[in-house]
Design a protein around this motif. Structure first.
Motif, PDB file in Angstrom:
ATOM      1  N   PRO A  28       0.824  -1.211   0.000  1.00 30.64           N
ATOM      2  CA  PRO A  28       0.000   0.000   0.000  1.00 30.64           C
ATOM      3  C   PRO A  28       0.857   1.261   0.000  1.00 30.64           C
ATOM      4  O   PRO A  28       1.867   1.346   0.701  1.00 30.64           O
ATOM      5  N   GLY A  29       0.436   2.211  -0.804  1.00 30.60           N
ATOM      6  CA  GLY A  29       1.148   3.481  -0.891  1.00 30.60           C
ATOM      7  C   GLY A  29       2.171   3.532  -2.003  1.00 30.60           C
ATOM      8  O   GLY A  29       2.631   4.622  -2.376  1.00 30.60           O
ATOM      9  N   PHE A  30       2.549   2.388  -2.571  1.00 30.11           N
ATOM     10  CA  PHE A  30       3.522   2.398  -3.670  1.00 30.11           C
ATOM     11  C   PHE A  30       2.861   2.958  -4.914  1.00 30.11           C
ATOM     12  O   PHE A  30       1.839   2.465  -5.369  1.00 30.11           O
ATOM     13  N   GLN A  31       3.451   3.995  -5.495  1.00 29.04           N
ATOM     14  CA  GLN A  31       2.856   4.650  -6.664  1.00 29.04           C
ATOM     15  C   GLN A  31       3.872   4.936  -7.774  1.00 29.04           C
ATOM     16  O   GLN A  31       3.544   5.592  -8.750  1.00 29.04           O
ATOM     17  N   ASN A  32       5.100   4.444  -7.645  1.00 31.16           N
ATOM     18  CA  ASN A  32       6.123   4.755  -8.639  1.00 31.16           C
ATOM     19  C   ASN A  32       6.021   3.787  -9.820  1.00 31.16           C
ATOM     20  O   ASN A  32       6.777   2.822  -9.933  1.00 31.16           O
ATOM     21  N   PHE A  33       5.069   4.065 -10.709  1.00 29.73           N
ATOM     22  CA  PHE A  33       4.818   3.175 -11.832  1.00 29.73           C
ATOM     23  C   PHE A  33       5.739   3.422 -13.025  1.00 29.73           C
ATOM     24  O   PHE A  33       5.847   2.583 -13.925  1.00 29.73           O
ATOM     25  N   LEU A  34       6.421   4.575 -13.060  1.00 32.34           N
ATOM     26  CA  LEU A  34       7.138   4.978 -14.262  1.00 32.34           C
ATOM     27  C   LEU A  34       8.207   3.975 -14.713  1.00 32.34           C
ATOM     28  O   LEU A  34       8.256   3.619 -15.903  1.00 32.34           O
ATOM     29  N   PRO A  35       9.103   3.489 -13.813  1.00 28.15           N
ATOM     30  CA  PRO A  35      10.108   2.532 -14.284  1.00 28.15           C
ATOM     31  C   PRO A  35       9.490   1.263 -14.874  1.00 28.15           C
ATOM     32  O   PRO A  35      10.041   0.685 -15.820  1.00 28.15           O
ATOM     33  N   PHE A  36       8.356   0.819 -14.330  1.00 28.53           N
ATOM     34  CA  PHE A  36       7.678  -0.356 -14.883  1.00 28.53           C
ATOM     35  C   PHE A  36       7.061  -0.027 -16.243  1.00 28.53           C
ATOM     36  O   PHE A  36       7.146  -0.814 -17.186  1.00 28.53           O
ATOM     37  N   TYR A  37       6.415   1.121 -16.326  1.00 29.09           N
ATOM     38  CA  TYR A  37       5.811   1.553 -17.596  1.00 29.09           C
ATOM     39  C   TYR A  37       6.861   1.618 -18.704  1.00 29.09           C
ATOM     40  O   TYR A  37       6.621   1.188 -19.835  1.00 29.09           O
ATOM     41  N   GLN A  38       8.012   2.136 -18.361  1.00 33.58           N
ATOM     42  CA  GLN A  38       9.074   2.273 -19.364  1.00 33.58           C
ATOM     43  C   GLN A  38       9.615   0.933 -19.819  1.00 33.58           C
ATOM     44  O   GLN A  38      10.242   0.841 -20.883  1.00 33.58           O
ATOM     45  N   ARG A  39       9.378  -0.113 -19.057  1.00 37.63           N
ATOM     46  CA  ARG A  39       9.786  -1.468 -19.442  1.00 37.63           C
ATOM     47  C   ARG A  39       8.656  -2.250 -20.090  1.00 37.63           C
ATOM     48  O   ARG A  39       8.791  -3.446 -20.351  1.00 37.63           O
ATOM     49  N   GLY A  40       7.518  -1.596 -20.336  1.00 34.84           N
ATOM     50  CA  GLY A  40       6.425  -2.253 -21.033  1.00 34.84           C
ATOM     51  C   GLY A  40       5.355  -2.862 -20.155  1.00 34.84           C
ATOM     52  O   GLY A  40       4.447  -3.534 -20.652  1.00 34.84           O
ATOM     53  N   PHE A  41       5.424  -2.641 -18.828  1.00 34.51           N
ATOM     54  CA  PHE A  41       4.385  -3.134 -17.928  1.00 34.51           C
ATOM     55  C   PHE A  41       3.124  -2.282 -18.052  1.00 34.51           C
ATOM     56  O   PHE A  41       3.183  -1.079 -18.326  1.00 34.51           O
ATOM     57  N   THR A  42       1.982  -2.910 -17.834  1.00 32.14           N
ATOM     58  CA  THR A  42       0.745  -2.179 -17.601  1.00 32.14           C
ATOM     59  C   THR A  42       0.465  -2.209 -16.105  1.00 32.14           C
ATOM     60  O   THR A  42       0.982  -3.069 -15.384  1.00 32.14           O
ATOM     61  N   ASN A  43      -0.339  -1.286 -15.620  1.00 31.78           N
ATOM     62  CA  ASN A  43      -0.670  -1.299 -14.194  1.00 31.78           C
ATOM     63  C   ASN A  43      -2.132  -0.928 -13.981  1.00 31.78           C
ATOM     64  O   ASN A  43      -2.750  -0.237 -14.794  1.00 31.78           O
TER      65      ASN A  43
END
Length: 312
Positions: A110-125
């Motif tokens: 809970p509280g984790f919101q740093n999606f950018l590094p995953f997005y840049q690797r092709g992850f969806t969230n």
């Protein structure tokens, strides 16, 4: 020494870890798990446990059952100006340690919101929600923030139900729990041996509270399991007797678990999230703070994409 062996040695770190990150919890619930770990001269900076599965010759990485939160966890300083760049750097290092995957799903704390590094690797969230109760408040304040109608149910239940902390009747609990999934047309996600095993191991580690509500005829009508770590108690598994039961049975059990968590000195009671409309509405009535977290997915395998399209 590999990362998992090193992780097991870090006893000082274990005392600060959330329940689902504990090596003994992962050992119990996963046949094969590993961890990405960043350690410097200043100590451990970041960790990311993950479960490894093989199906159809494909490598699948995802949270084990009964591990609602996992993913990256950071132990860096409080400098907010450097937070994002430092997390980005650490996440990149963690992901480089993860073996090549055909499907990777992780659900974060809970509280984790740093999606950018995953997005840049092709992850969806996708976004998910939980409710956290701050247990530093007086008991009267905690009870006062429960919705008026639910407070009335609890008061009414207290007159005719009693609660016992005892060895769980696992067979009875599972029969109720399965019925709840069947009623919603969902497959049951757990095996009986798995539930029995984690209940036993959590009790051995003194990290378990299992409560049962009984009616005036001394018949069990509801059960609730709230395992805990050093900071938080988790509303993890609950079930009620199929058919008519007292409206306040599960509410009374939940209130009892909240009081027990506070008495143990826990900082939070975590309702462990649910996107189910009825369950979420029940949790919300206890007045906790709504906290978002993220679920990430990446599926480079066409075969697994087809499997999920046809069979889920």
């Amino acid at each position: 020494m590999n990362n998992q062996s090193r992780y097991r040695q870090l006893s000082d770190l274990h005392r600060r870890l959330p329940l689902f990150f504990q090596p003994w919890w992962l050992d119990t619930l996963s046949q094969h798990w590993d961890i990405a770990l960043v350690e410097t001269g200043k100590g451990v900076q970041a960790i990311m446990p993950f479960q490894l599965e093989k199906k159809w010759g494909l490598r699948l990485l995802r949270n084990p059952p009964l591990c609602p939160y996992l993913g990256p966890l950071f132990f860096t300083g409080p400098d907010q100006q450097k937070q994002w760049s430092e997390e980005d750097r650490l996440l990149e290092t963690l992901l480089q340690q993860v073996p090549k995957w055909d499907y990777f799903q992780l659900t974060t704390v809970p509280g984790f919101q740093n999606f950018l590094p995953f997005y840049q690797r092709g992850f969806t969230n996708s976004n998910r929600l939980t409710y956290l109760l701050d247990l530093s408040q007086p008991e009267e304040a905690l009870f006062g923030q429960i919705s008026p109608r639910l407070r009335q149910y609890i008061k009414s239940a207290q007159k005719i139900l009693h609660i016992e902390q005892q060895q769980p009747d696992v067979a009875l609990f599972l029969s109720w729990h399965k019925k709840a999934f069947e009623k919603k047309g969902k497959p049951y996600p757990f095996s009986s041996p798995l539930i029995e095993k984690i209940l036993t191991v959590a009790e051995q580690h003194r990290a378990s509270l299992f409560q049962t509500a009984f009616n005036e005829q001394n018949q069990a009508v509801a059960m609730l399991w709230t395992p805990f770590d050093g900071q938080t108690s988790y509303h993890l598994l609950a079930a009620t007797v199929p058919g008519p039961t007292h409206n306040g049975a599960l509410a009374l059990l939940t209130w009892s678990a909240i009081k027990s968590a506070k008495a143990r000195g826990k900082k939070h009671y975590d309702f462990e999230g649910s996107m189910d409309k009825g369950i979420e509405a029940f949790f919300r009535k206890f007045g906790g703070r709504r906290v978002p977290y993220l679920q990430f997915e990446h599926c480079p395998s066409r075969l697994w994409q087809l499997k999920r399209s046809f069979w889920g």
